[in-house]
Enzyme design. Structure first.
Site, PDB file in Angstrom:
ATOM      1  N   GLU A 139       6.529   8.284   6.199  1.00  0.00           N
ATOM      2  CA  GLU A 139       6.162   7.072   6.940  1.00  0.00           C
ATOM      3  C   GLU A 139       7.034   6.987   8.180  1.00  0.00           C
ATOM      4  O   GLU A 139       8.089   7.636   8.264  1.00  0.00           O
ATOM      5  CB  GLU A 139       6.346   5.817   6.064  1.00  0.00           C
ATOM      6  CG  GLU A 139       5.213   5.641   5.071  1.00  0.00           C
ATOM      7  CD  GLU A 139       5.245   4.316   4.336  1.00  0.00           C
ATOM      8  OE1 GLU A 139       6.213   3.546   4.510  1.00  0.00           O
ATOM      9  OE2 GLU A 139       4.296   4.052   3.583  1.00  0.00           O
ATOM     10  N   ARG A 189       8.265   0.219  13.752  1.00  0.00           N
ATOM     11  CA  ARG A 189       7.162  -0.746  13.866  1.00  0.00           C
ATOM     12  C   ARG A 189       7.230  -1.607  15.117  1.00  0.00           C
ATOM     13  O   ARG A 189       6.204  -1.875  15.745  1.00  0.00           O
ATOM     14  CB  ARG A 189       7.160  -1.669  12.642  1.00  0.00           C
ATOM     15  CG  ARG A 189       6.644  -0.964  11.444  1.00  0.00           C
ATOM     16  CD  ARG A 189       6.640  -1.825  10.220  1.00  0.00           C
ATOM     17  NE  ARG A 189       6.136  -1.008   9.127  1.00  0.00           N
ATOM     18  CZ  ARG A 189       6.125  -1.371   7.871  1.00  0.00           C
ATOM     19  NH1 ARG A 189       6.589  -2.545   7.514  1.00  0.00           N
ATOM     20  NH2 ARG A 189       5.651  -0.565   6.954  1.00  0.00           N
ATOM     21  N   GLN A 194       0.822  -1.217   0.000  1.00  0.00           N
ATOM     22  CA  GLN A 194       0.000   0.000   0.000  1.00  0.00           C
ATOM     23  C   GLN A 194       0.852   1.261   0.000  1.00  0.00           C
ATOM     24  O   GLN A 194       0.778   2.097  -0.900  1.00  0.00           O
ATOM     25  CB  GLN A 194      -0.884   0.034   1.253  1.00  0.00           C
ATOM     26  CG  GLN A 194      -1.932  -1.044   1.307  1.00  0.00           C
ATOM     27  CD  GLN A 194      -2.734  -0.988   2.609  1.00  0.00           C
ATOM     28  OE1 GLN A 194      -2.403  -0.272   3.537  1.00  0.00           O
ATOM     29  NE2 GLN A 194      -3.807  -1.755   2.663  1.00  0.00           N
ATOM     30  N   HIS A 247       4.037  -9.582   9.201  1.00  0.00           N
ATOM     31  CA  HIS A 247       4.006  -8.776   7.981  1.00  0.00           C
ATOM     32  C   HIS A 247       5.151  -9.058   7.007  1.00  0.00           C
ATOM     33  O   HIS A 247       4.921  -9.226   5.822  1.00  0.00           O
ATOM     34  CB  HIS A 247       4.040  -7.305   8.396  1.00  0.00           C
ATOM     35  CG  HIS A 247       3.875  -6.336   7.273  1.00  0.00           C
ATOM     36  ND1 HIS A 247       2.779  -6.346   6.446  1.00  0.00           N
ATOM     37  CD2 HIS A 247       4.665  -5.319   6.842  1.00  0.00           C
ATOM     38  CE1 HIS A 247       2.882  -5.378   5.553  1.00  0.00           C
ATOM     39  NE2 HIS A 247       4.025  -4.754   5.752  1.00  0.00           N
ATOM     40  N   HIS A 289       3.493  -5.945  11.807  1.00  0.00           N
ATOM     41  CA  HIS A 289       2.976  -4.603  11.526  1.00  0.00           C
ATOM     42  C   HIS A 289       2.000  -4.240  12.626  1.00  0.00           C
ATOM     43  O   HIS A 289       1.141  -5.047  12.988  1.00  0.00           O
ATOM     44  CB  HIS A 289       2.277  -4.581  10.158  1.00  0.00           C
ATOM     45  CG  HIS A 289       2.145  -3.199   9.612  1.00  0.00           C
ATOM     46  ND1 HIS A 289       1.310  -2.271  10.159  1.00  0.00           N
ATOM     47  CD2 HIS A 289       2.766  -2.581   8.576  1.00  0.00           C
ATOM     48  CE1 HIS A 289       1.414  -1.140   9.483  1.00  0.00           C
ATOM     49  NE2 HIS A 289       2.295  -1.298   8.520  1.00  0.00           N
ATOM     50  N   ARG A 332      13.341  -3.834   9.292  1.00  0.00           N
ATOM     51  CA  ARG A 332      13.236  -3.141   7.994  1.00  0.00           C
ATOM     52  C   ARG A 332      12.587  -1.765   8.152  1.00  0.00           C
ATOM     53  O   ARG A 332      11.555  -1.622   8.794  1.00  0.00           O
ATOM     54  CB  ARG A 332      12.386  -3.984   7.049  1.00  0.00           C
ATOM     55  CG  ARG A 332      12.064  -3.314   5.737  1.00  0.00           C
ATOM     56  CD  ARG A 332      11.193  -4.186   4.893  1.00  0.00           C
ATOM     57  NE  ARG A 332       9.854  -4.304   5.427  1.00  0.00           N
ATOM     58  CZ  ARG A 332       8.756  -3.800   4.863  1.00  0.00           C
ATOM     59  NH1 ARG A 332       8.853  -3.123   3.726  1.00  0.00           N
ATOM     60  NH2 ARG A 332       7.570  -3.959   5.401  1.00  0.00           N
TER      61      ARG A 332
END
Ligand SMILES: Cc1cc2nc3c(=O)[nH]c(=O)nc-3n(C[C@H](O)[C@H](O)[C@H](O)COP(=O)(O)OP(=O)(O)OC[C@H]3O[C@@H](n4cnc5c(N)ncnc54)[C@H](O)[C@@H]3O)c2cc1C
Length: 515
Positions: free
Chosen positions: A112, A274, A46, A335, A228, A370
């Site tokens: 983000e 995250r 997304q 995720h 996630h 990541r």
């Protein structure tokens, strides 16, 4: 007589498609995928792709953010390549026809979590993966690339220690076939199906890890699996990702009383990395006795929500939730597989002729955690380098290997208890979620490793796609549990309640081999 190709690509996500398009200029290409071409993780991406192309950005800043997220375990050379080559690879995608969203004639960049500036390119608002998948698959279908759908790769064929081909199962007829090749690229994606709650589609069953491990490839960093924080949590609905970009746009996390709790845990609040947001949510859920928290975007303009996040808005609306007026119930879900088949900076494994890229590979660029939107980018960078390298095979091209310090480990025999649960997909997902999920302990991991070892012995030889996938998940899960058990510290995406701090002694990688 078996059909022979220069390249065989296994998988039809961004990695398989992009590499097939590049490779066709250098030889014959066969692309094999176990479902239909658009059955992959890529289609669900997304947020977008990170690249330092903005005015206030630089590869240096992208480098620093990636290293900070990676928590001491990034391979700096791989990260340097990732950030430096990013702008050129974005140009490649634009030239292939990917229609990134623009604002006033410039590519629109969004923020983000854990990025210090807006640097995420997106397409169709929050439909980046779908736009990429559709664009590349149309190109592949009109190119001279042979595509075989419903073909499951089951074994790598080796000759004199190097790759000579691939065995497959035709999932429709049940027949097996063999194909010869010079170069085999595993582009099989991740393993989210290991866990009860996951944002990944059903194809993410760790096949590439299992195939490569059985053939003798090194597998590295398997203890790092990213969860996630914000997947939609509605009873009876498969977890659906609510992108990081929603928090980047101002989304606020609230507990069931409406209290904004993230600032109590970290100064970065909703924009922390995250793993921190995920664990903070778990603690808050435990404190308030709930299975979820809420993401609130009701303060944003409804037209901003509907145009910037059309997929999320529509999906929620279809499930009776108007996110412009109601809070979104969210909970963490598995995720992204950070570890994988160990490759050098040219995508080469330790087996001659065997390459890996995308989520199944581990270049070392993500370290222990990541950075959001670096995975699609990693595919473009290292996928391109594989095709460059195979053009130059014979010339010496200097390659770096991920991480300097490491420990090597092979799977040992384990003790089986009499009362092990029977092997099965839902038992496996529950086991991994409970014992090797977001918060782990030595006791739970030992139980997981013992159970998975027992299942490895008890499962009958696989016959069809389902049984191959279960066998592969059991092996992949075992590799994850063994690595997580070995790493007696907490770092990045790996958290142990019995070793809650990082230790300088663990600034090294765990490499798993058949021994
Ligand atoms: C919901 C979601 C949102 C995401 N959002 C982002 C984002 O915004 N930005 C970002 O950078 N990353 C994002 N990611 C991660 C990113 O999408 C993936 O890491 C990336 O798409 C992986 O691409 P891939 O080509 O390696 O694998 P995939 O796209 O998963 O493709 C793997 C392919 O291999 C095939 N395959 C598997 N096993 C076999 C076998 N044995 N035989 C034959 N074929 C096989 C599969 O069918 C599939 O076609 C997201 C992931 C998810 C799930």
């Amino acid at each position: 007589m078996i059909n022979h190709y220069d390249y065989i690509m296994v998988g039809s996500g961004i990695t398989g498609l992009y590499c097939a398009l590049l490779a066709q200029e250098q030889g014959s290409v066969l692309l094999i995928t176990k479902g239909s071409v658009d059955d992959c993780n890529t289609r669900y991406a997304q947020g977008g792709i990170a690249a330092a192309i903005g005015k206030n950005d630089s590869p240096e800043l992208h480098f620093k953010d990636t290293l900070a997220a990676g928590d001491g375990l990034c391979d700096e050379e791989a990260v340097r390549i990732l950030v430096d080559e990013a702008p050129d690879r974005i140009t490649d995608l634009v030239n292939l026809g990917v229609p990134f969203d623009t604002l006033d004639g410039e590519i629109d960049l969004t923020l983000e979590a854990a990025h210090s500036v807006p640097r995420i390119l997106h397409a169709g608002g929050d439909a980046t993966g779908e736009y990429i998948e559709v664009t590349l698959s149309e190109r592949v279908r009109s190119a001279k690339i042979q595509v075989l759908e419903d073909h499951l790769a089951t074994d790598i064929i080796l000759q004199n220690g190097g790759v000579s081909g691939l065995k497959t199962l035709d999932c429709c007829s049940g027949s097996t076939e063999e194909f010869g090749c010079r170069f085999l690229l595993l582009a099989t994606g991740g393993a989210g199906q290991l866990f009860k709650f996951s944002t990944n589609p059903e194809v993410a069953t760790g096949d590439g890890i299992a195939l490569a491990f059985r053939a003798g490839a090194e597998i590295v960093d398997m203890e790092f699996f990213q969860f996630h924080p914000t997947a939609l949590y509605l009873p009876g609905v498969t977890p659906f990702l609510i992108s990081e970009a929603v928090r980047g746009k101002g989304g606020i996390l609230r507990n069931k009383e409406g209290y904004r709790f993230m600032p109590d845990y970290t100064p970065q609040a909703e924009l922390a990395s995250r793993d921190i947001v995920t664990r903070s949510m778990l603690y808050e859920m435990e404190k308030t006795g709930t299975d979820n928290v809420f993401l609130d975007v009701t303060h944003l303009l409804p037209e901003v929500i509907a145009t910037r996040f059309p997929q999320i808005y529509r999906f929620c609306l279809d499930h009776g939730l108007d996110i412009t007026r109601e809070w979104i119930p969210v909970a963490p879900a598995a995720h992204y597989m950070i570890g994988g088949i160990r490759v050098n900076s040219w995508g080469e494994t330790n087996i001659s002729g065997l390459f890996a890229a995308g989520e199944v590979a581990c270049t070392g660029a993500h370290g222990a955690n990541r950075l959001a939107s670096n995975s699609l980018l990693e595919v473009l960078i290292f996928g391109k380098r594989i095709i460059q390298k195979t053009r130059r095979i014979g010339e010496s091209v200097v390659a770096t290997t991920p991480g300097s310090a490491e420990i090597c480990h092979s799977l040992k025999t384990r003790q089986f208890a009499q009362d092990m649960p029977a092997a099965g997909l839902s038992a496996l997902k529950q086991l991994l979620w409970d014992k090797a999920g977001i918060i782990r302990s030595g006791e739970g991991l030992t139980e997981a490793a013992n159970t998975l070892a027992a299942w490895q012995q008890s499962l009958p030889p696989p016959q069809d796609r389902q049984s191959y996938e279960l066998t592969n998940l059991v092996l992949t899960g075992r590799l994850l549990a063994e690595a997580a058990l070995l790493r007696e510290e907490s770092r990045g995406a790996h958290f142990r309640s019995d070793f809650p701090r990082s230790s300088p002694e663990w600034l090294k990688h765990i490499v798993l081999t058949t021994g």
